[in-house]
Design a protein around this motif. Structure first.
Motif, PDB file in Angstrom:
ATOM      1  N   LEU A 265      -0.010   3.306 -11.968  1.00  0.00           N
ATOM      2  CA  LEU A 265       1.167   2.432 -11.553  1.00  0.00           C
ATOM      3  C   LEU A 265       2.571   3.329 -11.795  1.00  0.00           C
ATOM      4  N   SER A 266       2.589   4.234 -12.728  1.00  0.00           N
ATOM      5  CA  SER A 266       3.948   4.685 -12.937  1.00  0.00           C
ATOM      6  C   SER A 266       4.141   5.673 -11.675  1.00  0.00           C
ATOM      7  N   HIS A 267       2.889   6.115 -10.936  1.00  0.00           N
ATOM      8  CA  HIS A 267       3.113   6.732  -9.753  1.00  0.00           C
ATOM      9  C   HIS A 267       2.846   5.995  -8.463  1.00  0.00           C
ATOM     10  N   ALA A 268       3.094   4.609  -8.740  1.00  0.00           N
ATOM     11  CA  ALA A 268       2.467   3.813  -7.458  1.00  0.00           C
ATOM     12  C   ALA A 268       3.362   3.976  -6.333  1.00  0.00           C
ATOM     13  N   TYR A 269       2.571   3.834  -5.061  1.00  0.00           N
ATOM     14  CA  TYR A 269       3.036   3.733  -3.797  1.00  0.00           C
ATOM     15  C   TYR A 269       2.516   2.431  -3.108  1.00  0.00           C
ATOM     16  N   VAL A 270       3.433   1.626  -2.776  1.00  0.00           N
ATOM     17  CA  VAL A 270       3.102   0.386  -2.284  1.00  0.00           C
ATOM     18  C   VAL A 270       3.546   0.125  -0.850  1.00  0.00           C
ATOM     19  N   GLY A 271       3.061   0.847  -0.105  1.00  0.00           N
ATOM     20  CA  GLY A 271       3.697   0.943   1.429  1.00  0.00           C
ATOM     21  C   GLY A 271       2.407   1.099   2.343  1.00  0.00           C
ATOM     22  N   GLN A 272       2.652   1.568   3.702  1.00  0.00           N
ATOM     23  CA  GLN A 272       1.762   1.988   4.774  1.00  0.00           C
ATOM     24  C   GLN A 272       0.698   2.930   4.103  1.00  0.00           C
ATOM     25  N   ASP A 273      -0.581   2.937   4.839  1.00  0.00           N
ATOM     26  CA  ASP A 273      -1.651   3.752   4.727  1.00  0.00           C
ATOM     27  C   ASP A 273      -1.293   4.802   5.784  1.00  0.00           C
ATOM     28  N   TYR A 274      -0.550   6.118   5.468  1.00  0.00           N
ATOM     29  CA  TYR A 274      -0.274   7.178   6.417  1.00  0.00           C
ATOM     30  C   TYR A 274      -1.467   8.162   6.722  1.00  0.00           C
ATOM     31  N   SER A 275      -2.598   7.745   5.976  1.00  0.00           N
ATOM     32  CA  SER A 275      -3.833   8.509   6.304  1.00  0.00           C
ATOM     33  C   SER A 275      -4.608   8.104   7.509  1.00  0.00           C
ATOM     34  N   ILE A 276      -4.178   6.722   8.210  1.00  0.00           N
ATOM     35  CA  ILE A 276      -4.917   6.233   9.360  1.00  0.00           C
ATOM     36  C   ILE A 276      -3.943   6.881  10.420  1.00  0.00           C
ATOM     37  N   GLN A 277      -4.199   7.613  11.199  1.00  0.00           N
ATOM     38  CA  GLN A 277      -3.454   8.282  12.241  1.00  0.00           C
ATOM     39  C   GLN A 277      -3.506   7.346  13.752  1.00  0.00           C
ATOM     40  N   LYS A 278      -2.744   6.598  13.683  1.00  0.00           N
ATOM     41  CA  LYS A 278      -2.668   5.952  15.272  1.00  0.00           C
ATOM     42  C   LYS A 278      -2.057   6.815  16.231  1.00  0.00           C
ATOM     43  N   SER A 279      -1.270   7.735  16.080  1.00  0.00           N
ATOM     44  CA  SER A 279      -0.697   8.731  16.889  1.00  0.00           C
ATOM     45  C   SER A 279      -1.533  10.068  16.935  1.00  0.00           C
ATOM     46  N   ILE A 280      -2.743  10.232  16.517  1.00  0.00           N
ATOM     47  CA  ILE A 280      -3.582  11.492  16.533  1.00  0.00           C
ATOM     48  C   ILE A 280      -3.505  12.039  17.871  1.00  0.00           C
ATOM     49  N   GLY A 281      -3.102  13.160  17.904  1.00  0.00           N
ATOM     50  CA  GLY A 281      -3.099  14.142  19.044  1.00  0.00           C
ATOM     51  C   GLY A 281      -2.035  13.775  20.157  1.00  0.00           C
ATOM     52  N   LYS A 282      -0.982  12.748  19.901  1.00  0.00           N
ATOM     53  CA  LYS A 282       0.174  12.602  20.480  1.00  0.00           C
ATOM     54  C   LYS A 282       1.327  13.611  20.342  1.00  0.00           C
TER      55      LYS A 282
END
Length: 523
Positions: A265-282
């Motif tokens: 919680l003290s290092h929490a990130y509460v946003g999008q998951d950028y390990s999912i690459q929708k622009s992969i290869g672009k």
């Protein structure tokens, strides 16, 4: 809410206290949190409550810098956030027309629980305590100001904050003095509202700004300014409570269930998951140089420039920049080609690169070892962990760079003097993510970015959206990421075996070290 000392004898499974939060408590529109509920809460729900409060506090911070805290815009935006996250903010009259959903009792219980969990998480360092206190104070002020006159009186009475009220005769006698010394007070308002006689040392902020009448060691405060007194008292008590909680941390850290939750919680990130690459290869390798000047946040631009100049990055820099490049859409083959082409320009030949570095890059993409998918670092992760030392280039420039050196860096990137002053003012106030967001707005020539910056990859995606570039669709669903040096997301992994009788924490730490860090060490 009011925040007392936390006892080291607290039951870890319930986070302490022996007084139950009851339906009676929920009839008040605002409470000082004097005891934590003894109702057991499932760990998953605990974390959900705490993460949602963290989102709320981040919104409070962002709005507090973007708007005056007394404006309608500030109040409306904070109202919307309260509503969407199901925290209590309505008065009793508003509740009659409330939409379907959690009851006000459930919302206030969530408010109660989430505050105490975050108090435990944010008492661990001075920086965390300072940030938490400021946001909770701003949140309290907003909520207190939203109360009607009747509810404010009930609140003061319920919490034994009793001050002498001037009689009608006394107000008439001091009417001219009160009007001349109190902002927004006229003859009519003197008659219609309460004035409180308070020792001047309890209202130093109002005395300093000359907003109240001072006589014989007492100040005479109009009712609408009483929030200043209550707020200062709240700050004092919360500061003491966090300090005492910090001294009790060893008792909490011995709990195998609580400690991982509080660290995350003290290092929490509460946003999008950028390990999912929708622009992969672009993204092509030829575009990276151009993208680094137009769409990189300052932390990644700094790393890219250091890599181009020295043809090498140390462990922390490779981790931070490598996962960022993965997040913007580079494929594994592109990443290998990119890093190899840079390293061979320095002191590393192709053979040494393949032996010492290629494995770690494949590992980062989940193609080696336990085949886990590693997540790009969020702003909180970059700011709060692994500070750079001599010769390092990772970290957050707004957090880890000397202000004078930061000023020179911004000047080298053609940022105007007035813009640099705005950024440095935010840095001085320790609003590092807001400084980065201001950097975004200034370098993209916009007045309002329209988003709250929480992630370097978010910066890149928003920049590409604005510029119409190929990286505009990077990023995945909104998620809550638990970030450590290894925060793996399983990728084609066999079901894990049950741990043996040894220390689970030690096993996990050993696996983390084996998973990635050891492969990133300099040869």
């Amino acid at each position: 809410m009011w925040c007392p000392e936390w006892s080291p004898r607290t039951n870890a499974a319930e986070l302490g206290g022996n007084q139950e939060y009851t339906e009676k408590d929920s009839t008040l529109d605002l409470l000082y949190l004097t005891h934590f509920t003894n109702n057991a809460v499932q760990q998953q729900k605990e974390e959900t409550f705490a993460v949602e409060r963290l989102k709320l506090l981040k919104t409070v911070e962002n709005l507090g810098v973007s708007y005056l805290k007394t404006t309608d815009q500030y109040v409306k935006k904070l109202d919307a956030e309260f509503s969407s996250l199901n925290f209590p903010f309505r008065t009793e009259a508003d509740q009659k027309n409330a939409p379907p959903g959690p009851t006000e009792y459930e919302k206030r219980r969530k408010d109660h629980i989430s505050h105490f969990i975050l108090r435990l998480a944010y008492c661990q360092t001075e920086d965390l305590r300072r940030w938490f206190i400021q946001q909770e104070i701003d949140l309290f002020r907003y909520r207190f100001n939203n109360l009607n006159l009747k509810s404010k009186r009930e609140f003061l009475h319920f919490n034994n904050l009793q001050y002498d009220t001037l009689s009608v005769l006394e107000k008439k006698k001091l009417s001219e003095k009160l009007i001349n010394s109190s902002f927004a007070v006229s003859g009519i308002t003197v008659e219609d509202q309460d004035f409180y006689k308070v020792p001047f040392q309890d209202a130093l902020d109002l005395v300093r700004t000359r907003k109240v009448y001072l006589k014989d060691g007492f100040v005479y405060i109009p009712h609408f300014e009483i929030v200043t007194i209550v707020q200062n008292d709240f700050r004092t008590r919360l500061s003491k409570a966090l300090a005492l909680t910090a001294r009790s941390l060893p008792a909490v850290q011995s709990d195998e269930r609580l400690q991982p939750l509080l660290n995350h919680l003290s290092h929490a990130y509460v946003g999008q998951d950028y390990s999912i690459q929708k622009s992969i290869g672009k993204i092509s390798l030829d575009q990276i140089e151009m993208l680094s000047t137009k769409s990189y946040p300052l932390c990644m631009r700094q790393l890219h420039r250091a890599l181009r100049e020295s043809h090498h990055l140390r462990h922390g820099g490779r981790m931070q920049y490598g996962l960022f490049l993965k997040g913007i859409g580079l494929t594994l083959d592109q990443a290998l080609q990119f890093w190899r082409s840079e390293f061979v320009k320095g002191k590393v030949d192709a053979d040494k690169f393949d032996k010492a570095y290629a494995y770690s890059i494949r590992h980062m993409f989940g193609k080696e070892g336990k085949r886990t998918d590693y997540t790009p670092y969020s702003c909180m992760k970059v700011i709060l962990s692994n500070p750079p030392s001599q010769g390092d280039h990772h970290g957050c420039p707004f957090r880890h760079t000397d202000p004078e050196l930061l000023k020179q860096k911004l000047q080298s990137y053609k940022v105007s003097p007035s813009a640099i002053s705005q950024i440095l003012e935010l840095v001085k106030g320790m609003h590092y993510q807001l400084a980065c967001q201001k950097y975004f707005e200034l370098t993209h020539n916009i007045d309002d970015s329209g988003f709250s910056l929480n992630h370097p990859n978010q910066y890149f995606v928003e920049s590409q959206k604005f510029l119409g570039g190929p990286g505009a669709v990077a990023g995945g669903k909104v998620d809550v990421k638990r970030e450590d040096n290894a925060t793996p997301k399983p990728s084609n992994v066999a079901p894990p075996q049950a741990p043996g009788p040894g220390n689970l924490s030690d096993q996990v730490d050993a696996e983390m070290t084996e998973d990635l860090d050891s492969f990133f060490q300099d040869a």
